[in-house]
Scaffold this active site. Structure first.
Site, short mmCIF file in Angstrom:
data_model
loop_
_atom_site.label_atom_id
_atom_site.label_comp_id
_atom_site.label_asym_id
_atom_site.label_seq_id
_atom_site.Cartn_x
_atom_site.Cartn_y
_atom_site.Cartn_z
N LYS A 80 0.75 -1.20 -0.05
CA LYS A 80 -0.12 0.14 0.08
C LYS A 80 0.86 1.13 -0.22
CE LYS A 80 -4.57 0.82 0.81
NZ LYS A 80 -5.83 0.06 0.56
N VAL A 181 -20.44 8.39 3.70
CA VAL A 181 -21.00 7.99 2.84
C VAL A 181 -20.28 8.60 1.65
CG1 VAL A 181 -23.15 7.43 3.38
CG2 VAL A 181 -22.64 9.83 3.71
N GLY A 182 -18.97 8.06 1.48
CA GLY A 182 -18.04 8.49 0.26
C GLY A 182 -18.11 7.50 -0.96
N ASN A 183 -17.35 7.42 -1.62
CA ASN A 183 -17.46 6.59 -3.00
C ASN A 183 -18.08 5.17 -2.68
OD1 ASN A 183 -16.36 8.14 -4.93
ND2 ASN A 183 -14.13 7.74 -3.96
N VAL A 184 -17.54 4.56 -2.02
CA VAL A 184 -17.99 3.27 -1.50
C VAL A 184 -19.48 2.97 -0.89
CG1 VAL A 184 -17.64 0.80 -0.50
CG2 VAL A 184 -15.73 2.13 -1.32
N1 LIG Z 1 -12.56 2.60 -2.85
C1 LIG Z 1 -12.65 1.24 -2.76
O1 LIG Z 1 -12.69 0.54 -3.57
C2 LIG Z 1 -12.07 0.57 -1.46
C3 LIG Z 1 -11.90 -0.96 -1.32
C4 LIG Z 1 -11.71 -1.44 -0.15
C5 LIG Z 1 -11.65 -0.68 1.13
N2 LIG Z 1 -11.89 0.60 0.97
C6 LIG Z 1 -11.70 1.32 2.37
O2 LIG Z 1 -13.46 1.73 2.44
C7 LIG Z 1 -13.28 3.05 2.96
C8 LIG Z 1 -14.09 4.18 2.31
O3 LIG Z 1 -13.45 4.19 0.98
P1 LIG Z 1 -13.90 5.22 -0.15
O4 LIG Z 1 -13.09 4.83 -1.19
O5 LIG Z 1 -15.43 5.22 -0.23
O6 LIG Z 1 -13.24 6.42 0.65
P2 LIG Z 1 -13.92 8.08 0.35
O7 LIG Z 1 -12.99 8.88 0.70
O8 LIG Z 1 -14.71 8.24 -0.97
O9 LIG Z 1 -15.07 7.89 1.36
C9 LIG Z 1 -14.84 8.15 2.95
C10 LIG Z 1 -15.68 9.12 3.58
O10 LIG Z 1 -15.77 9.03 4.98
C11 LIG Z 1 -15.77 10.35 5.48
N3 LIG Z 1 -15.28 10.23 6.76
C12 LIG Z 1 -13.72 10.30 7.16
N4 LIG Z 1 -13.64 10.74 8.31
C13 LIG Z 1 -15.07 10.34 8.85
C14 LIG Z 1 -15.54 10.49 10.20
N5 LIG Z 1 -14.76 10.51 11.10
N6 LIG Z 1 -16.90 10.12 10.55
C15 LIG Z 1 -17.74 10.25 9.47
N7 LIG Z 1 -17.33 10.15 7.93
C16 LIG Z 1 -15.88 10.35 7.77
C17 LIG Z 1 -15.29 11.03 4.31
O11 LIG Z 1 -15.48 12.42 4.34
C18 LIG Z 1 -15.80 10.30 3.11
O12 LIG Z 1 -16.86 10.95 2.50
C19 LIG Z 1 -11.61 3.24 3.35
O13 LIG Z 1 -11.38 2.97 4.53
C20 LIG Z 1 -11.13 2.51 2.41
O14 LIG Z 1 -9.68 2.17 2.66
C21 LIG Z 1 -12.14 1.28 -0.26
C1 LIG Z 2 -6.38 -2.37 -5.00
C2 LIG Z 2 -7.49 -1.27 -4.35
C3 LIG Z 2 -8.74 -1.51 -5.05
C4 LIG Z 2 -7.36 -1.34 -3.02
C5 LIG Z 2 -8.49 -0.80 -2.19
N1 LIG Z 2 -8.35 0.49 -2.00
C6 LIG Z 2 -8.36 -1.79 -0.91
O1 LIG Z 2 -8.19 -1.25 0.03
O2 LIG Z 2 -9.03 -2.75 -1.00
#
Ligand SMILES: NC(=O)c1ccc[n+]([C@@H]2O[C@H](COP(=O)([O-])OP(=O)(O)OC[C@H]3O[C@@H](n4cnc5c(N)ncnc54)[C@H](O)[C@@H]3O)[C@@H](O)[C@H]2O)c1
Ligand SMILES: CC(C)C[C@H](N)C(=O)O
Length: 366
Positions: A80, A181-184
């Site tokens: 990472k 409530v971000g991307n995922v």
């Molecule tokens: N994007 C992916 O495909 C993916 C894959 C696996 C895991 N993840 C994990 O899932 C989580 C979310 O990822 P994402 O891509 O949606 O990120 P993102 O940044 O789009 O969403 C995260 C959201 O959390 C909010 N946030 C941050 N701190 C906060 C708090 N203290 N209280 C409330 N809200 C808060 C942010 O404002 C944001 O809207 C992360 O931990 C990431 O590592 C993401």
């Molecule tokens: C390879 C990526 C899609 C990884 C992703 N951010 C995760 O934590 O799984």
């Protein structure tokens, strides 16, 4: 800080500190374990309070990717990156190009993708300098943003955990508290709303909360209220360490299932919620959809194939729950067992010397 001791404790292979004065790039690439294959894991951009905190995050996240990839059955190791900076104001083309060159310098030992604070557009810039990047624009024949696919996997895994807790995997009428409530989580909320779940949401970003309230009829609460709301399922989808000494006593939920990485502050918190009877869907098992999706890109992206594999997260969560019940251990330990056994078996089968094409012995015409 005794960095080598820290690396030795959890058996990290390599840490790369990347600095580029012109662009202001400060990044840490952590490679945890490459037994199963090259390290595959995203790049997080975050404004850390200290460099120590950034390193700690990179290390924890990299190890998580080793376990995530192993448990998902992928032939990739764990790594990472964290880029130190504010993703809303410190990004630049030159910064991501500089970072891409550092990734290229690792010659395929590490392959990157999106994480919190980085986007498909950022990956496209990195791609100008290296082929070892995934989650780039579909225009390049790639998989694009992994977040919606991660959300689909979390939705499936949540259903599997719900089945254990409530005797049915139907989420209609269930109250689900979503933190971040971000991307995922936006896409997750969409699946949950479609199935008829009631949503309670929070986020530090007001516009994200408003979007969820508008699109999914969600109820909004303050960020520190989310742990104690009356709900069936708590879904952490922001940052890590949210299951901790302060929050545990507030939980009303019977299930914890969300996308955030490293949800347990310490492993003992996994023991405590297990004793409380909460069904915890281990973070790296339930949130593997994104990495499964970008891994497919490396063999010529096929969305149907990727989504089919992501669906297996339902069975993987069931498998972890079965091991947990069989061996009388918390689910997080059951997941670790699943991943560690696979890595150990492959490690033990790699004992014989192999003369590779570019091996140094070739120079002597041996
Ligand atoms: N994007 C992916 O495909 C993916 C894959 C696996 C895991 N993840 C994990 O899932 C989580 C979310 O990822 P994402 O891509 O949606 O990120 P993102 O940044 O789009 O969403 C995260 C959201 O959390 C909010 N946030 C941050 N701190 C906060 C708090 N203290 N209280 C409330 N809200 C808060 C942010 O404002 C944001 O809207 C992360 O931990 C990431 O590592 C993401
Ligand atoms: C390879 C990526 C899609 C990884 C992703 N951010 C995760 O934590 O799984």
């Amino acid at each position: 800080m005794a960095i080598f001791d820290q690396m030795k404790n959890d058996d990290y292979e390599q840490i790369v500190f990347c600095q580029d004065k012109n662009s202001g790039l400060k990044a840490i690439i952590a490679i945890h374990d490459t037994t199963l294959g090259p390290a595959l894991g995203g790049t997080r951009m975050w404004e850390y309070d200290s460099e120590e905190q950034a390193l700690e995050d990179a290390l924890r996240l990299a190890k998580g990717m080793t376990y995530k990839n192993a448990a998902a059955g992928l032939n990739y190791g764990g790594g990472k990156t964290v880029i130190i900076g504010n993703p809303n104001k410190d990004k630049s083309e030159e910064m991501f190009r500089a970072f891409g060159r550092f990734v290229q310098s690792l010659n395929g030992r590490y392959i990157t993708a999106e994480d919190v604070g980085t986007t498909v557009e950022d990956m496209d810039i990195i791609h100008e300098e290296t082929d070892f990047v995934t989650g780039i624009s579909p225009a390049f024949g790639s998989s694009g943003n992994p977040a919606p696919v991660t959300a689909y996997g979390v939705y499936k895994g949540m259903k599997a955990a719900a089945e254990e807790a409530f005797g049915t995997d139907c989420l209609k009428g269930k109250t689900i508290a979503v933190q971040g409530v971000g991307n995922v989580a936006y896409h997750l909320c969409n699946y949950l709303h479609e199935e008829g779940a009631e949503l309670i949401v929070t986020d530090i970003k007001k516009s994200s909360v408003e979007r969820a309230v508008r699109d999914f009829n969600a109820k909004a609460v303050d960020t520190d209220e989310i742990y104690s709301v009356q709900c069936d399922i708590f879904s952490p989808c922001a940052l890590g360490s949210v299951v901790n000494d302060k929050t545990i006593s507030q939980f009303k939920a019977k299930v914890i299932a969300g996308s955030a990485n490293n949800q347990l502050k310490e492993s003992r918190h996994g023991d405590i919620i297990h004793e409380m009877g909460i069904i915890y869907a281990p973070d790296y098992v339930i949130n593997a959809g994104g990495v499964i999706n970008v891994a497919d890109e490396l063999i010529g992206y096929n969305r149907e194939r990727a989504m089919k594999k992501v669906e297996s997260i339902y069975d993987n969560i069931k498998k972890v729950i079965d091991i947990s019940k069989r061996d009388q251990i918390p689910t997080y330990r059951a997941a670790d067992r699943l991943a560690e056994e696979r890595i150990e078996k492959i490690k033990n089968s790699r004992t014989q010397f192999l003369l590779r094409e570019k091996h140094i012995l070739r120079r002597k015409n041996l």
